[in-house]
Scaffold this motif. Sequence first.
Motif, mmCIF file in Angstrom:
data_model
loop_
_atom_site.group_PDB
_atom_site.id
_atom_site.type_symbol
_atom_site.label_atom_id
_atom_site.label_comp_id
_atom_site.label_asym_id
_atom_site.label_seq_id
_atom_site.Cartn_x
_atom_site.Cartn_y
_atom_site.Cartn_z
ATOM 1 N N ALA A 273 0.846 -1.193 0.000
ATOM 2 C CA ALA A 273 0.000 0.000 0.000
ATOM 3 C C ALA A 273 0.880 1.239 0.000
ATOM 4 O O ALA A 273 1.850 1.331 0.747
ATOM 5 C CB ALA A 273 -0.915 0.009 1.219
ATOM 6 N N THR A 274 0.537 2.208 -0.836
ATOM 7 C CA THR A 274 1.334 3.418 -0.964
ATOM 8 C C THR A 274 0.433 4.630 -0.966
ATOM 9 O O THR A 274 -0.766 4.535 -1.267
ATOM 10 C CB THR A 274 2.174 3.357 -2.256
ATOM 11 N N GLU A 275 1.000 5.781 -0.627
ATOM 12 C CA GLU A 275 0.220 7.026 -0.608
ATOM 13 C C GLU A 275 -0.338 7.327 -1.991
ATOM 14 O O GLU A 275 0.319 7.069 -2.990
ATOM 15 C CB GLU A 275 1.100 8.189 -0.145
ATOM 16 N N PRO A 276 -1.561 7.883 -2.048
ATOM 17 C CA PRO A 276 -2.396 8.296 -0.915
ATOM 18 C C PRO A 276 -3.440 7.259 -0.516
ATOM 19 O O PRO A 276 -4.499 7.610 -0.019
ATOM 20 C CB PRO A 276 -3.081 9.550 -1.456
ATOM 21 N N PHE A 277 -3.150 5.969 -0.730
ATOM 22 C CA PHE A 277 -4.106 4.923 -0.423
ATOM 23 C C PHE A 277 -3.506 3.946 0.575
ATOM 24 O O PHE A 277 -2.285 3.876 0.728
ATOM 25 C CB PHE A 277 -4.533 4.221 -1.713
ATOM 26 N N ALA A 278 -4.364 3.205 1.265
ATOM 27 C CA ALA A 278 -3.911 2.402 2.396
ATOM 28 C C ALA A 278 -4.561 1.031 2.388
ATOM 29 O O ALA A 278 -5.469 0.743 1.599
ATOM 30 C CB ALA A 278 -4.234 3.133 3.700
ATOM 31 N N ALA A 279 -4.075 0.177 3.291
ATOM 32 C CA ALA A 279 -4.616 -1.168 3.493
ATOM 33 C C ALA A 279 -4.399 -1.539 4.950
ATOM 34 O O ALA A 279 -3.538 -0.962 5.629
ATOM 35 C CB ALA A 279 -3.914 -2.161 2.561
ATOM 36 N N PRO A 280 -5.169 -2.494 5.488
ATOM 37 C CA PRO A 280 -4.982 -2.901 6.889
ATOM 38 C C PRO A 280 -3.609 -3.539 7.094
ATOM 39 O O PRO A 280 -3.144 -4.340 6.274
ATOM 40 C CB PRO A 280 -6.121 -3.900 7.130
ATOM 41 N N ALA A 281 -2.953 -3.165 8.201
ATOM 42 C CA ALA A 281 -1.594 -3.641 8.439
ATOM 43 C C ALA A 281 -1.259 -3.563 9.919
ATOM 44 O O ALA A 281 -1.912 -2.855 10.697
ATOM 45 C CB ALA A 281 -0.589 -2.817 7.631
ATOM 46 N N VAL A 282 -0.209 -4.288 10.293
ATOM 47 C CA VAL A 282 0.392 -4.235 11.627
ATOM 48 C C VAL A 282 1.892 -4.037 11.432
ATOM 49 O O VAL A 282 2.522 -4.761 10.643
ATOM 50 C CB VAL A 282 0.133 -5.519 12.432
ATOM 51 N N ARG A 283 2.463 -3.065 12.136
ATOM 52 C CA ARG A 283 3.896 -2.791 11.999
ATOM 53 C C ARG A 283 4.540 -2.733 13.371
ATOM 54 O O ARG A 283 4.002 -2.136 14.303
ATOM 55 C CB ARG A 283 4.117 -1.455 11.286
ATOM 56 N N LEU A 284 5.717 -3.360 13.500
ATOM 57 C CA LEU A 284 6.527 -3.315 14.707
ATOM 58 C C LEU A 284 7.919 -2.826 14.331
ATOM 59 O O LEU A 284 8.507 -3.303 13.357
ATOM 60 C CB LEU A 284 6.622 -4.692 15.370
ATOM 61 N N LYS A 285 8.440 -1.894 15.111
ATOM 62 C CA LYS A 285 9.783 -1.360 14.886
ATOM 63 C C LYS A 285 10.585 -1.486 16.171
ATOM 64 O O LYS A 285 10.164 -1.018 17.225
ATOM 65 C CB LYS A 285 9.703 0.104 14.453
ATOM 66 N N TRP A 286 11.749 -2.120 16.053
ATOM 67 C CA TRP A 286 12.640 -2.297 17.193
ATOM 68 C C TRP A 286 13.816 -1.344 17.035
ATOM 69 O O TRP A 286 14.635 -1.491 16.119
ATOM 70 C CB TRP A 286 13.119 -3.751 17.269
ATOM 71 N N ASN A 287 13.895 -0.353 17.926
ATOM 72 C CA ASN A 287 14.985 0.612 17.898
ATOM 73 C C ASN A 287 16.161 0.048 18.683
ATOM 74 O O ASN A 287 16.272 0.229 19.898
ATOM 75 C CB ASN A 287 14.529 1.949 18.490
ATOM 76 N N ILE A 288 17.052 -0.624 17.979
ATOM 77 C CA ILE A 288 18.177 -1.279 18.632
ATOM 78 C C ILE A 288 19.137 -0.241 19.205
ATOM 79 O O ILE A 288 19.671 -0.396 20.303
ATOM 80 C CB ILE A 288 18.894 -2.201 17.631
ATOM 81 N N SER A 289 19.367 0.835 18.463
ATOM 82 C CA SER A 289 20.182 1.945 18.925
ATOM 83 C C SER A 289 19.638 3.213 18.281
ATOM 84 O O SER A 289 18.612 3.183 17.591
ATOM 85 C CB SER A 289 21.659 1.740 18.570
ATOM 86 N N ASN A 290 20.336 4.330 18.501
ATOM 87 C CA ASN A 290 19.876 5.587 17.910
ATOM 88 C C ASN A 290 20.028 5.612 16.392
ATOM 89 O O ASN A 290 19.411 6.447 15.723
ATOM 90 C CB ASN A 290 20.645 6.763 18.514
ATOM 91 N N SER A 291 20.831 4.752 15.832
ATOM 92 C CA SER A 291 21.079 4.761 14.388
ATOM 93 C C SER A 291 20.810 3.422 13.714
ATOM 94 O O SER A 291 21.066 3.270 12.519
ATOM 95 C CB SER A 291 22.533 5.189 14.112
ATOM 96 N N PHE A 292 20.297 2.448 14.475
ATOM 97 C CA PHE A 292 20.068 1.121 13.898
ATOM 98 C C PHE A 292 18.746 0.587 14.417
ATOM 99 O O PHE A 292 18.473 0.618 15.613
ATOM 100 C CB PHE A 292 21.218 0.169 14.285
ATOM 101 N N TYR A 293 17.903 0.107 13.504
ATOM 102 C CA TYR A 293 16.608 -0.433 13.895
ATOM 103 C C TYR A 293 16.220 -1.560 12.952
ATOM 104 O O TYR A 293 16.829 -1.747 11.890
ATOM 105 C CB TYR A 293 15.529 0.655 13.876
#
Length: 336
Positions: A273-293
């Motif tokens: 899905a891309t702007e300006p349209f969407a789709a149902p989703a789940v996102r998780l982001k793990w911030n391992i450090s200030n510059s790496f995720y």
Amino acid sequence: MRWQARICQGLLIAFAGVAPTGVHAAEVASPPQPSVDAPAPTAVKPIKQKKRSSTSSTIAKGFDAAPIPATAPPPSVAKPSAPAMSLDQMNATLGYKGWNIPFPSFSDTLTQDVGGFRSALAEEGFGLLFVSPEIMQANMLDTPRQVPSTYPVCTSITRIGGICAGNQAYFGQSFGNTYTLKPYLTYDLGRIGLTGGQLAFAANVTTSTNDAYLPTANRITNLSWYQPLFDGKVEAKVGWFAASDEVIGTYVGGNFSSPFGPSASIPAELGLATEPFAAPAVRLKWNISNSFYNQFLVQRSNPVNGPTGNPIYDEIHSDGVGLRFDSPSRERERYF
């Protein structure tokens, strides 16, 4: 005589304060003396008055004076109002959260905080920002501005990006433009104890001269909940949103809108899905450090094998509102 003297004396005392017209003051002030036979009047013990505080009212002497009111309480001190939230503070708490590129700032808007309308919304926990990209492209070279007539005639299916007679092989081969108005409304969930959390709602009104590049549509494009966890080490988002802005950088040189169109990328061709349209989703982001995720995303795919082969066009025309959980399009024959 004894009873008559007592009655007269009582009457004179009762009316001592009101002298009739034409009577001298001496006559009113001095009552007649009792007779010799009358007993001497008994001395009246004075009544002790209670000592009044300095703040209480005093009783005026005489009948014509009005009583003095008690001292009025001190006026209430107005509670100082909290200072208005600055635009930078609004960006931190009310700007849309979750993009992997900076979201447009309140400080960059045309209206800023004119009339205090954004400050008034911010006091209630709401943020409002209108994003309005417009793209116009035209071929300025002496080259064909459409597909030659020697190609097959376009049909209702092949006209969506197909190479057929009279069609455009790419957006801008002849003059074309798109215009999108997209308001974002956010709410700070920190007001109910979910620190850093945010509810977001967005819709778009899109007009286009080329449906293969960007279809004309009115659609809900965001309904999501963003929440940081474990002191920001993990960021979670669930709902309907454009995953391309969340996990990959689809824009060239910091442009908010790609001149190549939302479908001109491999992830979009594969159903992202891309702007300006969407789709149902789940996102998780793990911030391992200030510059790496590291990120993890699950999203219902756009119909990559829809009737026209254009995933965005088929998504729009199979789910006009934008909040359908499953994709109504089924795998069908691709048309070219």
